[in-house]
Write an enzyme that holds these catalytic residues in place. Sequence first.
Site, PDB file in Angstrom:
ATOM      1  N   TYR A   1       0.419   3.348 -28.569  1.00  0.00           N
ATOM      2  CA  TYR A   1      -0.453   4.207 -27.993  1.00  0.00           C
ATOM      3  C   TYR A   1       0.391   5.297 -27.151  1.00  0.00           C
ATOM      4  CZ  TYR A   1      -3.956   1.313 -29.652  1.00  0.00           C
ATOM      5  OH  TYR A   1      -5.011   0.641 -30.483  1.00  0.00           O
ATOM      6  N   ASP A   2       1.691   5.088 -27.077  1.00  0.00           N
ATOM      7  CA  ASP A   2       2.582   5.820 -26.003  1.00  0.00           C
ATOM      8  C   ASP A   2       2.076   7.496 -25.859  1.00  0.00           C
ATOM      9  OD1 ASP A   2       3.928   3.665 -25.270  1.00  0.00           O
ATOM     10  OD2 ASP A   2       5.735   4.360 -26.464  1.00  0.00           O
TER      11      ASP A   2
ATOM     12  N   LYS B   1      11.625  -2.160 -34.329  1.00  0.00           N
ATOM     13  CA  LYS B   1      12.857  -1.666 -33.832  1.00  0.00           C
ATOM     14  C   LYS B   1      12.813  -1.277 -32.385  1.00  0.00           C
ATOM     15  CE  LYS B   1      14.934  -0.753 -38.513  1.00  0.00           C
ATOM     16  NZ  LYS B   1      15.402   0.030 -39.354  1.00  0.00           N
TER      17      LYS B   1
ATOM     18  N   LYS C   1      10.557  -2.298 -30.107  1.00  0.00           N
ATOM     19  CA  LYS C   1      10.682  -3.822 -29.286  1.00  0.00           C
ATOM     20  C   LYS C   1      12.077  -4.324 -29.125  1.00  0.00           C
ATOM     21  CE  LYS C   1       5.963  -5.429 -30.036  1.00  0.00           C
ATOM     22  NZ  LYS C   1       5.325  -6.537 -30.256  1.00  0.00           N
TER      23      LYS C   1
ATOM     24  N   ASP D   1       3.296 -10.514 -27.042  1.00  0.00           N
ATOM     25  CA  ASP D   1       2.241 -10.085 -27.541  1.00  0.00           C
ATOM     26  C   ASP D   1       1.696  -9.175 -26.612  1.00  0.00           C
ATOM     27  OD1 ASP D   1       0.287  -9.698 -29.499  1.00  0.00           O
ATOM     28  OD2 ASP D   1      -1.023 -10.713 -28.373  1.00  0.00           O
TER      29      ASP D   1
END
EC number: 3.6.1.66
Length: 198
Positions: A154-155, A11, A13, A69
């Site tokens: 990884y944010d 969601k 993305k 990707d």
Amino acid sequence: MNELVVATKNKGKLADFQTLFTDRYIVKSLYDYPEVPEIIEDGDTFHENAAKKAETLAAYLQKLVIADDSGLLIDALGGKPGVYSARYAGEPKNDQANIDKVLSELDGVPTQKRTARFFCVIALAEPGKETIFAEGACEGRITEKPTGSNGFGYDPIFFVPSHGQTMAELSAGTKNQLSHRARALTALKETIEGVWPK
């Protein structure tokens, strides 16, 4: 208005793609097409994986499909986790396990050597046409502990020096301007406006 299928069930993305393309397309996702086969991302590069997803689904659905990707490239780890970012700690994919593995591998690495970048390749495929690619990157460094609750992946450990915060601390609007995906999407939008004017 033409339909654009985003090859994701993520969601976060999907929201990124919708922000940039709702003025040109009716944006759908894999939630709208539950019958599509699962595509195994087994490429050695981001380009291979994005192309495989976009081209396979475009042929299956006979529609315009966009796929990406992306991953995290950490200099001190020789570019890892790279194409394996989503499943770095193994199956099933788990953001926290991935973060824990990265932080463990970087234990003892000084701040100035924790440089990294998020990298994204987007592929736009339409049956019978050549696939269009766009790339984007966001430079930063890996923190020693997670901070912030926005975003995903990884944010929380990706620090953006220009803003003095991790990706997970930034507002959605700021992240959408800075992120690797936003930059790749902007590049793609500029390309398709030249190729496929409204």
